[in-house]
Write a protein that holds these residues in place. Sequence first.
Motif, short mmCIF file in Angstrom:
data_model
loop_
_atom_site.label_atom_id
_atom_site.label_comp_id
_atom_site.label_asym_id
_atom_site.label_seq_id
_atom_site.Cartn_x
_atom_site.Cartn_y
_atom_site.Cartn_z
N PHE A 51 64.54 64.56 36.15
CA PHE A 51 65.55 65.53 35.73
C PHE A 51 65.67 65.53 34.21
O PHE A 51 65.67 66.57 33.58
CB PHE A 51 66.93 65.18 36.30
N SER A 95 64.48 75.12 38.87
CA SER A 95 65.38 75.35 37.75
C SER A 95 66.79 75.06 38.24
O SER A 95 66.98 74.22 39.12
CB SER A 95 65.23 76.78 37.25
N TYR B 33 67.47 75.49 53.36
CA TYR B 33 66.33 76.28 52.90
C TYR B 33 65.35 76.50 54.06
O TYR B 33 65.13 75.60 54.87
CB TYR B 33 65.56 75.54 51.80
N TYR B 35 61.30 77.51 54.36
CA TYR B 35 60.04 77.70 53.64
C TYR B 35 58.95 78.12 54.63
O TYR B 35 58.96 77.73 55.80
CB TYR B 35 59.59 76.40 52.97
N PRO B 43 54.36 75.02 50.30
CA PRO B 43 55.47 75.78 50.89
C PRO B 43 56.01 76.84 49.93
O PRO B 43 56.07 76.61 48.71
CB PRO B 43 56.53 74.70 51.18
N LEU B 45 59.41 79.36 49.37
CA LEU B 45 60.78 79.60 49.82
C LEU B 45 60.93 81.00 50.39
O LEU B 45 60.54 81.99 49.77
CB LEU B 45 61.76 79.42 48.66
N GLN B 48 67.46 80.79 51.02
CA GLN B 48 68.28 79.64 50.68
C GLN B 48 69.73 80.00 50.96
O GLN B 48 70.23 81.03 50.51
CB GLN B 48 68.10 79.30 49.20
N ASP B 56 69.51 82.96 47.81
CA ASP B 56 68.25 83.59 47.37
C ASP B 56 67.47 84.01 48.60
O ASP B 56 67.14 83.16 49.42
CB ASP B 56 67.44 82.58 46.53
N SER B 99 73.49 74.00 45.01
CA SER B 99 72.08 74.25 44.70
C SER B 99 71.88 74.21 43.19
O SER B 99 71.53 75.19 42.57
CB SER B 99 71.66 75.59 45.28
N SER B 100 72.13 73.05 42.61
CA SER B 100 72.08 72.95 41.15
C SER B 100 70.71 72.64 40.60
O SER B 100 70.53 72.58 39.39
CB SER B 100 73.05 71.86 40.69
N GLY B 101 69.75 72.44 41.47
CA GLY B 101 68.38 72.30 41.00
C GLY B 101 67.85 70.89 40.98
O GLY B 101 66.66 70.67 41.07
N GLY B 102 68.73 69.90 40.85
CA GLY B 102 68.23 68.56 40.70
C GLY B 102 68.24 67.73 41.96
O GLY B 102 67.79 66.58 41.95
N GLU B 103 68.74 68.29 43.03
CA GLU B 103 68.90 67.47 44.23
C GLU B 103 67.60 67.36 45.01
O GLU B 103 66.79 68.27 45.03
CB GLU B 103 69.96 68.09 45.13
N THR B 104 67.49 66.25 45.70
CA THR B 104 66.38 66.07 46.62
C THR B 104 66.60 66.95 47.84
O THR B 104 67.70 67.02 48.38
CB THR B 104 66.30 64.60 47.07
N GLN B 105 65.54 67.60 48.26
CA GLN B 105 65.59 68.34 49.51
C GLN B 105 64.92 67.50 50.59
O GLN B 105 63.87 66.90 50.36
CB GLN B 105 64.86 69.68 49.36
N PHE B 107 63.24 67.43 54.27
CA PHE B 107 62.51 68.38 55.11
C PHE B 107 62.47 67.96 56.57
O PHE B 107 62.41 66.77 56.90
CB PHE B 107 61.08 68.54 54.59
N GLY B 108 62.49 68.97 57.43
CA GLY B 108 62.27 68.74 58.85
C GLY B 108 60.79 68.71 59.17
O GLY B 108 59.95 68.89 58.28
#
Lengths: 112, 116
Positions: A51, A95, B33, B35, B43, B45, B48, B56, B99-105, B107-108
Amino acid sequence: AQSVSQHNHHVILSEAASLELGCNYSYGGTVNLFWYVQYPGQHLQLLLKYFSGDPLVKGIKGFEAEFIKSKFSFNLRKPSVQWSDTAEYFCAGSSNTGKLIFGQGTTLQVKP
Amino acid sequence: EAGVAQSPRYKIIEKRQSVAFWCNPISGHATLYWYQQILGQGPKLLIQFQNNGVVDDSQLPKDRFSAERLKGVDSTLKIQPAKLEDSAVYLCASSPRDSSGGETQYFGPGTRLLVL
């Protein structure tokens, strides 16, 4: 347009060899960078992420990546691979919206 | 903690048929999300959600694809009618907060769709 590209599509290494997988990004403004891994038959899971702060990021299983802003790169490294590292590796960027843009992926095959 | 659940795991249909996929995110995760992963590609998107609102959907082919997350928890993705080029793995992911951009996603396992 935002994009992420990975240089190597298929890499074959012997155990104990060093690994470096290339990743370049194209983003305007702030970018968060990730490496995800998919082991055979398993889900996509996070290896590491960047980050801000220290550009050298350490992840799970001995992986690390270096964010080099001047080169728009975020290459993944491991000094000595194991057979269990055989997997598909994806570089991704986001982003401030959270939307992940993935590279094409690199298949790593480690020979015992 | 249970992971992201998806069903079915595999689906084979003929072109022009319809199909639906279901996703249950990790409990308490606000963002969800969908994908699409075509063989040999990363993947991409499709849509979202944050809670039950769309953040999105710019890459969702809205003439045939639809998705909903009515109660801000689980979600369904539908394709109607399917085309051959829809053959892919459909991945669902969730992340804890905004959804600030820095979080870990997270996945299933994905749903593998084959359209014949």
